[in-house]
Design a protein around this motif. Structure first.
Motif, PDB file in Angstrom:
ATOM      1  N   GLU A  77      53.070 -31.697 -30.465  1.00 53.99           N
ATOM      2  CA  GLU A  77      52.294 -30.922 -29.504  1.00 53.99           C
ATOM      3  C   GLU A  77      53.008 -30.763 -28.169  1.00 53.99           C
ATOM      4  N   ALA A  78      53.704 -31.782 -27.716  1.00 53.18           N
ATOM      5  CA  ALA A  78      54.387 -31.734 -26.422  1.00 53.18           C
ATOM      6  C   ALA A  78      55.732 -31.025 -26.575  1.00 53.18           C
ATOM      7  N   GLN A  79      55.930 -29.911 -25.867  1.00 54.25           N
ATOM      8  CA  GLN A  79      57.112 -29.091 -26.035  1.00 54.25           C
ATOM      9  C   GLN A  79      58.397 -29.857 -25.714  1.00 54.25           C
ATOM     10  N   GLU A  80      58.421 -30.582 -24.594  1.00 57.28           N
ATOM     11  CA  GLU A  80      59.634 -31.282 -24.210  1.00 57.28           C
ATOM     12  C   GLU A  80      59.981 -32.394 -25.207  1.00 57.28           C
ATOM     13  N   VAL A  81      58.969 -33.005 -25.793  1.00 53.36           N
ATOM     14  CA  VAL A  81      59.209 -34.015 -26.825  1.00 53.36           C
ATOM     15  C   VAL A  81      59.709 -33.349 -28.096  1.00 53.36           C
ATOM     16  N   SER A  82      59.143 -32.194 -28.417  1.00 54.88           N
ATOM     17  CA  SER A  82      59.538 -31.460 -29.616  1.00 54.88           C
ATOM     18  C   SER A  82      61.005 -31.048 -29.566  1.00 54.88           C
ATOM     19  N   VAL A  83      61.490 -30.658 -28.389  1.00 55.31           N
ATOM     20  CA  VAL A  83      62.892 -30.245 -28.241  1.00 55.31           C
ATOM     21  C   VAL A  83      63.826 -31.410 -28.553  1.00 55.31           C
ATOM     22  N   VAL A  84      63.541 -32.572 -27.981  1.00 55.89           N
ATOM     23  CA  VAL A  84      64.389 -33.747 -28.219  1.00 55.89           C
ATOM     24  C   VAL A  84      64.329 -34.167 -29.690  1.00 55.89           C
ATOM     25  N   ALA A  85      63.126 -34.120 -30.270  1.00 58.62           N
ATOM     26  CA  ALA A  85      62.975 -34.492 -31.681  1.00 58.62           C
ATOM     27  C   ALA A  85      63.734 -33.525 -32.581  1.00 58.62           C
ATOM     28  N   GLY A  86      63.706 -32.220 -32.244  1.00 61.51           N
ATOM     29  CA  GLY A  86      64.432 -31.231 -33.033  1.00 61.51           C
ATOM     30  C   GLY A  86      65.932 -31.457 -32.994  1.00 61.51           C
ATOM     31  N   GLU A  87      66.443 -31.830 -31.823  1.00 58.92           N
ATOM     32  CA  GLU A  87      67.871 -32.126 -31.707  1.00 58.92           C
ATOM     33  C   GLU A  87      68.242 -33.347 -32.552  1.00 58.92           C
ATOM     34  N   LEU A  88      67.319 -34.309 -32.610  1.00 61.23           N
ATOM     35  CA  LEU A  88      67.580 -35.504 -33.414  1.00 61.23           C
ATOM     36  C   LEU A  88      67.587 -35.171 -34.904  1.00 61.23           C
ATOM     37  N   VAL A  89      66.744 -34.231 -35.330  1.00 63.24           N
ATOM     38  CA  VAL A  89      66.741 -33.813 -36.733  1.00 63.24           C
ATOM     39  C   VAL A  89      68.069 -33.134 -37.084  1.00 63.24           C
ATOM     40  N   ASP A  90      68.607 -32.345 -36.159  1.00 61.56           N
ATOM     41  CA  ASP A  90      69.923 -31.742 -36.383  1.00 61.56           C
ATOM     42  C   ASP A  90      70.995 -32.820 -36.535  1.00 61.56           C
ATOM     43  N   LYS A  91      70.866 -33.883 -35.759  1.00 66.17           N
ATOM     44  CA  LYS A  91      71.788 -35.011 -35.871  1.00 66.17           C
ATOM     45  C   LYS A  91      71.635 -35.694 -37.227  1.00 66.17           C
ATOM     46  N   LEU A  92      70.385 -35.823 -37.688  1.00 65.48           N
ATOM     47  CA  LEU A  92      70.143 -36.409 -39.006  1.00 65.48           C
ATOM     48  C   LEU A  92      70.754 -35.537 -40.096  1.00 65.48           C
ATOM     49  N   ARG A  93      70.631 -34.215 -39.955  1.00 66.37           N
ATOM     50  CA  ARG A  93      71.205 -33.307 -40.945  1.00 66.37           C
ATOM     51  C   ARG A  93      72.724 -33.502 -41.050  1.00 66.37           C
ATOM     52  N   SER A  94      73.392 -33.631 -39.906  1.00 69.67           N
ATOM     53  CA  SER A  94      74.836 -33.866 -39.928  1.00 69.67           C
ATOM     54  C   SER A  94      75.158 -35.193 -40.602  1.00 69.67           C
ATOM     55  N   HIS A  95      74.324 -36.190 -40.345  1.00 63.71           N
ATOM     56  CA  HIS A  95      74.530 -37.495 -40.983  1.00 63.71           C
ATOM     57  C   HIS A  95      74.379 -37.391 -42.495  1.00 63.71           C
ATOM     58  N   ILE A  96      73.366 -36.658 -42.957  1.00 63.41           N
ATOM     59  CA  ILE A  96      73.140 -36.491 -44.393  1.00 63.41           C
ATOM     60  C   ILE A  96      74.296 -35.733 -45.043  1.00 63.41           C
ATOM     61  N   GLN A  97      74.846 -34.755 -44.356  1.00 65.76           N
ATOM     62  CA  GLN A  97      76.002 -34.041 -44.882  1.00 65.76           C
ATOM     63  C   GLN A  97      77.165 -35.002 -45.115  1.00 65.76           C
ATOM     64  N   GLY A  98      77.341 -35.947 -44.197  1.00 65.76           N
ATOM     65  CA  GLY A  98      78.376 -36.957 -44.380  1.00 65.76           C
ATOM     66  C   GLY A  98      78.083 -37.874 -45.555  1.00 65.76           C
ATOM     67  N   VAL A  99      76.806 -38.205 -45.744  1.00 65.63           N
ATOM     68  CA  VAL A  99      76.408 -39.054 -46.875  1.00 65.63           C
ATOM     69  C   VAL A  99      76.697 -38.340 -48.198  1.00 65.63           C
ATOM     70  N   LEU A 100      76.391 -37.054 -48.263  1.00 61.66           N
ATOM     71  CA  LEU A 100      76.653 -36.284 -49.484  1.00 61.66           C
ATOM     72  C   LEU A 100      78.149 -36.241 -49.791  1.00 61.66           C
ATOM     73  N   SER A 101      78.966 -36.069 -48.766  1.00 58.62           N
ATOM     74  CA  SER A 101      80.416 -36.062 -48.973  1.00 58.62           C
ATOM     75  C   SER A 101      80.905 -37.420 -49.447  1.00 58.62           C
ATOM     76  N   GLY A 102      80.318 -38.489 -48.882  1.00 59.19           N
ATOM     77  CA  GLY A 102      80.685 -39.831 -49.334  1.00 59.19           C
ATOM     78  C   GLY A 102      80.296 -40.070 -50.780  1.00 59.19           C
ATOM     79  N   TRP A 103      79.152 -39.499 -51.186  1.00 62.23           N
ATOM     80  CA  TRP A 103      78.712 -39.632 -52.581  1.00 62.23           C
ATOM     81  C   TRP A 103      79.695 -38.936 -53.517  1.00 62.23           C
ATOM     82  N   VAL A 104      80.173 -37.764 -53.136  1.00 58.92           N
ATOM     83  CA  VAL A 104      81.127 -37.026 -53.974  1.00 58.92           C
ATOM     84  C   VAL A 104      82.399 -37.840 -54.167  1.00 58.92           C
TER      85      VAL A 104
END
Length: 286
Positions: free
Chosen positions: A252-279
């Motif tokens: 609900e809080a816009q400023e909190v949502s922005v920071v949380a969204g940036e963290l999800v992008d960081k998680l996505r990059s981390h998962i991409q690294g995990v997938l490469s490690g799995w390969v």
């Protein structure tokens, strides 16, 4: 030269009989799991989501038992491969889908990233919009993005050897969908809750109702999805696997949502690294 020797025939027969024994063991595990599922379907419970999660964790334990059987079989195959045999011109394939799915699940589930320490004002705002408002307070709070579930992992994998003198082809093709949650936490705090913790929370805190989230103090939730996680479409850099982000529960809080969204992008990059490690692990192991 292509006709197997009597000794080879005996070894092949012994190997088949051992494989039959392993299949029987796996069949018994599956039957036990089926009986558990039938019993659970007859037990009404308000915390159905929590019970389903517990069942899934029990299935993972059964998968680990199956993994041990497969490892024993693999060791026997390695011993047999050391026995000289006539050269063969036919191609070979190994079914490795179960191993691949187990490794993916183990490497992806509970993966997480943390934010930097939040500004006190932002932390105070975030604490008012979690699933448990004002349950946390004070300085030193962070946000944590966690993979809470593997919603979908469907596909196949196989190791194909066309020429005994060349490296094998490591094929895989999966539809992958992950569930994530962003939560407010203290540094180093474990926010992921097991099935037992969720059931306990439902009984003691939520008056028998299933908790809204897997993590504590949730701010946002959604999914990451790749419909074609496949060896036929490997990124040029080996890392940038496509992962489409979707938000299912916004903040609900816009400023909190922005920071949380940036963290999800960081998680996505981390998962991409995990997938490469799995390969890489897939190629090294098989």
């Amino acid at each position: 030269e292509q006709i197997p020797t009597p000794a080879r025939k005996s070894l092949d027969k012994k190997t088949k009989e051992e494989q039959w024994d392993e299949d029987d063991s796996w069949k018994q595990l599956r039957e036990q799991h089926r009986q558990k599922r039938l019993q659970e379907e007859q037990i009404p419970t308000p915390a159905r989501k929590s019970l389903d999660k517990k069942t899934k964790e029990e299935q993972w334990d059964e998968d680990d038992s199956w993994k041990q059987l497969r490892e024993q079989h693999r060791q026997k195959r390695l011993q047999e491969e050391q026995i000289p045999t006539p050269a063969r011109n036919t191609w070979e394939t190994k079914e490795v889908a179960r191993w691949c799915e187990q490794r993916l699940r183990e490497m992806l589930l509970h993966s997480f990233v943390d934010s930097e320490e939040l500004d006190p004002r932002l932390a105070e705002t975030a604490a008012t919009v979690t699933d448990e408002p004002n349950a946390l307070s004070g300085r030193g709070l962070v946000m944590k993005a966690v993979v809470t579930d593997i919603l979908k992992l469907e596909g196949d994998a196989a190791v194909i050897r066309l020429n005994p003198h060349k490296p094998p082809l490591h094929f895989f093709d999966y539809f992958l969908k992950l569930e994530w949650e962003v939560s407010l936490a203290k540094p180093g705090e474990e926010v992921y809750r097991s099935a037992e913790e969720l059931i306990s929370s439902a009984a003691k805190v939520d008056d028998g109702k299933a908790p809204k989230s897997i993590t504590k103090h949730r701010l946002m939730a959604g999914t990451l999805k790749n419909k074609e996680f496949t060896s036929d479409d490997t990124p040029e850099d080996g890392i940038s696997w496509p992962l489409a982000r979707k938000i299912k529960k916004s903040c609900e809080a816009q400023e909190v949502s922005v920071v949380a969204g940036e963290l999800v992008d960081k998680l996505r990059s981390h998962i991409q690294g995990v997938l490469s490690g799995w390969v890489e692990l897939y190629k090294e192991y098989w």
